[in-house]
Design a protein around this motif. Structure first.
Motif, PDB file in Angstrom:
ATOM      1  N   GLU A 137       0.820  -1.205   0.000  1.00 11.21           N
ATOM      2  CA  GLU A 137       0.000   0.000   0.000  1.00 11.21           C
ATOM      3  C   GLU A 137       0.859   1.263   0.000  1.00 11.21           C
ATOM      4  OE1 GLU A 137      -2.458  -0.479   3.431  1.00 11.21           O
ATOM      5  OE2 GLU A 137      -3.707  -2.017   2.480  1.00 11.21           O
ATOM      6  N   ALA A 138       1.981   1.243   0.710  1.00 11.72           N
ATOM      7  CA  ALA A 138       2.886   2.395   0.725  1.00 11.72           C
ATOM      8  C   ALA A 138       3.493   2.617  -0.655  1.00 11.72           C
ATOM      9  CB  ALA A 138       3.982   2.194   1.771  1.00 11.72           C
ATOM     10  N   ASN A 139       3.847   1.551  -1.346  1.00 11.48           N
ATOM     11  CA  ASN A 139       4.380   1.686  -2.697  1.00 11.48           C
ATOM     12  C   ASN A 139       3.328   2.221  -3.668  1.00 11.48           C
ATOM     13  OD1 ASN A 139       7.210   0.841  -2.831  1.00 11.48           O
ATOM     14  ND2 ASN A 139       6.435  -1.067  -1.969  1.00 11.48           N
ATOM     15  N   VAL A 140       2.085   1.805  -3.497  1.00 16.86           N
ATOM     16  CA  VAL A 140       0.995   2.339  -4.337  1.00 16.86           C
ATOM     17  C   VAL A 140       0.820   3.829  -4.065  1.00 16.86           C
ATOM     18  CG1 VAL A 140      -1.502   2.269  -4.724  1.00 16.86           C
ATOM     19  CG2 VAL A 140      -0.198   0.147  -4.625  1.00 16.86           C
ATOM     20  N   ALA A 141       0.876   4.223  -2.789  1.00 21.84           N
ATOM     21  CA  ALA A 141       0.734   5.642  -2.448  1.00 21.84           C
ATOM     22  C   ALA A 141       1.885   6.458  -3.028  1.00 21.84           C
ATOM     23  CB  ALA A 141       0.682   5.807  -0.935  1.00 21.84           C
TER      24      ALA A 141
END
Length: 149
Positions: free
Chosen positions: A128-132
């Motif tokens: 999720e952090a990489n998507v953000a």
């Protein structure tokens, strides 16, 4: 730094985290498996993330090289490999079970469900952090195009 580099960095991170999720789910699914179709017991797996390029380079060196050198940075992106872990089998006393040994113990795979769940949650949060980060880079690139006209 070209903004497309941030997309590649986030994509590489998402790929590693997806592999971690897949392996954690596979380990959890086979935690109670005594033997597979080939007759062998399940061996728990682990994900090891390595860079394809220089392993000995320090973080400071990689950052300075990325800032000053416009060369190919993709050799420093993480690549996930799946390896068998060396977890010892879990011995459970079930004397009436058909797979029990002479002492009445069954060897289940050495999967720790708590560890696998923590790994699963950590991988999901990292994904999720990489998507953000990818969405933020996309937004900044679009704003730069709007400003540049």
């Amino acid at each position: 730094m070209d903004y497309t580099h941030t997309f590649a960095i986030s994509a590489a991170g998402m790929s590693v985290e997806r592999t971690r999720v897949d392996v954690a789910v596979l380990n959890l699914a086979n935690a109670q498996t005594l033997q597979g179709a080939d007759g062998k017991s399940y061996q728990p797996l682990q994900v090891v993330a390595r860079t394809a390029g220089s392993d000995a380079a320090s973080f400071n060196h990689l950052v300075s090289r990325g800032l000053h050198d416009g060369a190919d940075f993709t050799q420093d992106l993480p690549v996930a490999s799946v390896e068998a872990s060396n977890a010892s089998p879990r011995q459970v006393y079930e004397p009436g079970h058909p797979f029990a040994n002479a002492q009445g113990f069954i060897s289940y795979p050495g999967v720790d469900p708590a560890k696998e769940m923590v790994s699963l949650m950590t991988a999901m949060r990292s994904y999720e952090a990489n998507v953000a980060a990818m969405n933020a880079a996309r937004t900044m690139a679009l704003k730069a195009l709007d400003i540049g006209g």
